[in-house]
Structure formats: structure tokens, C-alpha cells
Design a protein around this motif. Structure first.
Motif, PDB file in Angstrom:
ATOM      1  N   THR A 117       2.510 -23.446  19.675  1.00  0.00           N
ATOM      2  CA  THR A 117       3.140 -23.532  18.362  1.00  0.00           C
ATOM      3  C   THR A 117       2.248 -24.400  17.494  1.00  0.00           C
ATOM      4  OG1 THR A 117       4.416 -25.501  18.922  1.00  0.00           O
ATOM      5  CG2 THR A 117       5.468 -23.365  19.361  1.00  0.00           C
ATOM      6  N   PRO A 119       3.131 -27.123  15.794  1.00  0.00           N
ATOM      7  CA  PRO A 119       3.309 -28.540  16.138  1.00  0.00           C
ATOM      8  C   PRO A 119       2.598 -28.951  17.436  1.00  0.00           C
ATOM      9  CG  PRO A 119       5.387 -27.619  15.412  1.00  0.00           C
ATOM     10  CD  PRO A 119       4.426 -26.479  15.542  1.00  0.00           C
ATOM     11  N   ARG A 129      -0.842 -30.370   9.562  1.00  0.00           N
ATOM     12  CA  ARG A 129      -0.016 -29.202   9.887  1.00  0.00           C
ATOM     13  C   ARG A 129      -0.411 -28.017   8.993  1.00  0.00           C
ATOM     14  NH1 ARG A 129       4.962 -30.108  11.971  1.00  0.00           N
ATOM     15  NH2 ARG A 129       6.092 -28.222  12.487  1.00  0.00           N
ATOM     16  N   TRP A 133      -1.814 -24.437  10.159  1.00  0.00           N
ATOM     17  CA  TRP A 133      -1.066 -23.253   9.757  1.00  0.00           C
ATOM     18  C   TRP A 133      -1.984 -22.232   9.083  1.00  0.00           C
ATOM     19  CZ3 TRP A 133       0.158 -20.999   5.005  1.00  0.00           C
ATOM     20  CH2 TRP A 133       1.143 -20.010   5.053  1.00  0.00           C
ATOM     21  N   LYS A 151      10.805 -18.284  19.559  1.00  0.00           N
ATOM     22  CA  LYS A 151      10.916 -19.520  18.772  1.00  0.00           C
ATOM     23  C   LYS A 151      11.055 -20.669  19.759  1.00  0.00           C
ATOM     24  CE  LYS A 151      11.633 -17.559  14.637  1.00  0.00           C
ATOM     25  NZ  LYS A 151      10.883 -17.742  13.466  1.00  0.00           N
ATOM     26  N   PRO A 154      11.873 -28.013  18.429  1.00  0.00           N
ATOM     27  CA  PRO A 154      11.057 -29.226  18.526  1.00  0.00           C
ATOM     28  C   PRO A 154      11.471 -30.057  19.740  1.00  0.00           C
ATOM     29  CG  PRO A 154      11.934 -28.961  16.309  1.00  0.00           C
ATOM     30  CD  PRO A 154      12.580 -27.926  17.169  1.00  0.00           C
ATOM     31  N   LYS A 160      13.744 -27.447  12.554  1.00  0.00           N
ATOM     32  CA  LYS A 160      13.609 -25.986  12.519  1.00  0.00           C
ATOM     33  C   LYS A 160      12.769 -25.519  13.715  1.00  0.00           C
ATOM     34  CE  LYS A 160      11.651 -22.514   9.434  1.00  0.00           C
ATOM     35  NZ  LYS A 160      10.879 -22.333   8.220  1.00  0.00           N
ATOM     36  N   SER A 162      10.012 -23.544  15.810  1.00  0.00           N
ATOM     37  CA  SER A 162       8.659 -23.104  15.456  1.00  0.00           C
ATOM     38  C   SER A 162       8.358 -21.752  16.065  1.00  0.00           C
ATOM     39  CB  SER A 162       7.634 -24.110  15.985  1.00  0.00           C
ATOM     40  OG  SER A 162       7.839 -25.372  15.425  1.00  0.00           O
ATOM     41  N   LYS A 163       7.564 -20.954  15.360  1.00  0.00           N
ATOM     42  CA  LYS A 163       7.107 -19.670  15.895  1.00  0.00           C
ATOM     43  C   LYS A 163       6.146 -19.929  17.050  1.00  0.00           C
ATOM     44  CE  LYS A 163       7.258 -17.218  11.493  1.00  0.00           C
ATOM     45  NZ  LYS A 163       6.446 -16.529  10.471  1.00  0.00           N
TER      46      LYS A 163
END
Length: 174
Positions: A117, A119, A129, A133, A151, A154, A160, A162-163
Motif C-alpha cells: 500500500t 502507506p 505520501r 502516490w 483494501k 491502517p 480510511k 488503503s488500496k
């Protein structure tokens, strides 16, 4: 799981190489040097020769040659699986010659991980980040990275999801 299966095949290949190399070298050694067993004589006039308990030297040589070939084939199998195309050449081949050294380091991290991911990549790199990205999106456009559809929450459990992505390299392009 895939690495274990690949290692299993490597062991099978090395066993087959051992058997074939041992048999072939035994045949060649017997043709070249004969298959006479070393003999020892027993005391007495009527005594007949008795095979030595040491066995045939050709057998030992053939087993040594077979074992060596088996070990070498396993080493080549294992070493060959770790050889990957250089990250820089992949990026150049894909038309990404504008990547920075930091970008290439992030790509190297992606290649090592099965899935990642943004993160997670951020933990291993001082890049922001947003920079990571942008890099992931750029690689996605070139079909070097793809979304898995999963997904991941965290590690803190808040925020939210993360992909999840995976590095696919040039396998789609070639």
C-alpha cells in the motif's frame, strides 16, 4: 507458497540430475577404466579371490560426480530464481527515464514485496505520501503496477482503508 513450490521443483530437478549424472559417469568410468573390483587373496592354495569390502572405486567416483552435479544444479536453480531484471533497465524500457534515484529506490521496494500500500511504502522511504502516490499512478499507467482490488486498514485501526497494489513488472508488456 509459490516460492516453496518452486524450491520443491528445484530439489526434484537436482535429484534427477544426481541420478542421471551418477549413472552416466559410472558407465563412462567402467568403459574407460574397466569394472574390475579390487581383490584380496585368502590364505591357502585352494582359496579363490574374494571381493574387497571397500567396493568398486568407480562407484565412489560416480556417486561423487553425481552428488556434485546435483548440488550445482540446485545452486543454479536457486540462484537463477533470484536473478531479476535490473530496476533501471525496466524503467528505461517502459519509457520512464525521468525517474529520480528516490523513485527507483521505491520501485526496488515494490519489487521485493508481494503486495503493498502507499502507506507501507512511505514507511520505507523518506518520500512524501503524495510523491509515492504519483509514482504508483505513473507505474500503473505503464502497466508495471496494478491494483489488486483489496483494501487494507491502517495499522492504527483508524482512518480510511488503503488500496492494495502489486508490482507486475514487464510481464504485461512483453
Amino acid at each position: 507458497m509459490k516460492k516453496l513450490q518452486k524450491r520443491y521443483y528445484g530439489v526434484l530437478v537436482s535429484i534427477v540430475v544426481f541420478v542421471i549424472a551418477t549413472g552416466a559417469s559410472y558407465i563412462v568410468l567402467n568403459k574407460a577404466y574397466g569394472s574390475e573390483h579390487p581383490r584380496i587373496e585368502t590364505a591357502g592354495e585352494d582359496a579363490s579371490p574374494v571381493p574387497s569390502p571397500r567396493g568398486n572405486v568407480n562407484e565412489y567416483l560416480a556417486i561423487g560426480i553425481g552428488a556434485s552435479m546435483g548440488i550445482v544444479s540446485l545452486a543454479v536453480w536457486e540462484g537463477g530464481s533470484s536473478v531479476q531484471q535490473d530496476t533501471i533497465s525496466i524503467m528505461l524500457h517502459s519509457g520512464l527515464e525521468d525517474l529520480t534515484v528516490r523513485d527507483l529506490e521505491i520501485v526496488r521496494i515494490m519489487r521485493r514485496k508481494e503486495k503493498f500500500t502507499i502507506p507501507e511504502l512511505q514507511k520505507y522511504s523518506p518520500a512524501s505520501r503524495q510523491s509515492i502516490w504519483r509514482l504508483v499512478n505513473k507505474l500503473d499507467e505503464k502497466d508495471l503496477v496494478e491494483e489488486t482490488g483489496d483494501k487494507q486498514l491502517p495499522s492504527s485501526g483508524r482512518g480510511k482503508p488503503s488500496k492494495v497494489y502489486r508490482y507486475v513488472g514487464l510481464q504485461k508488456n512483453d
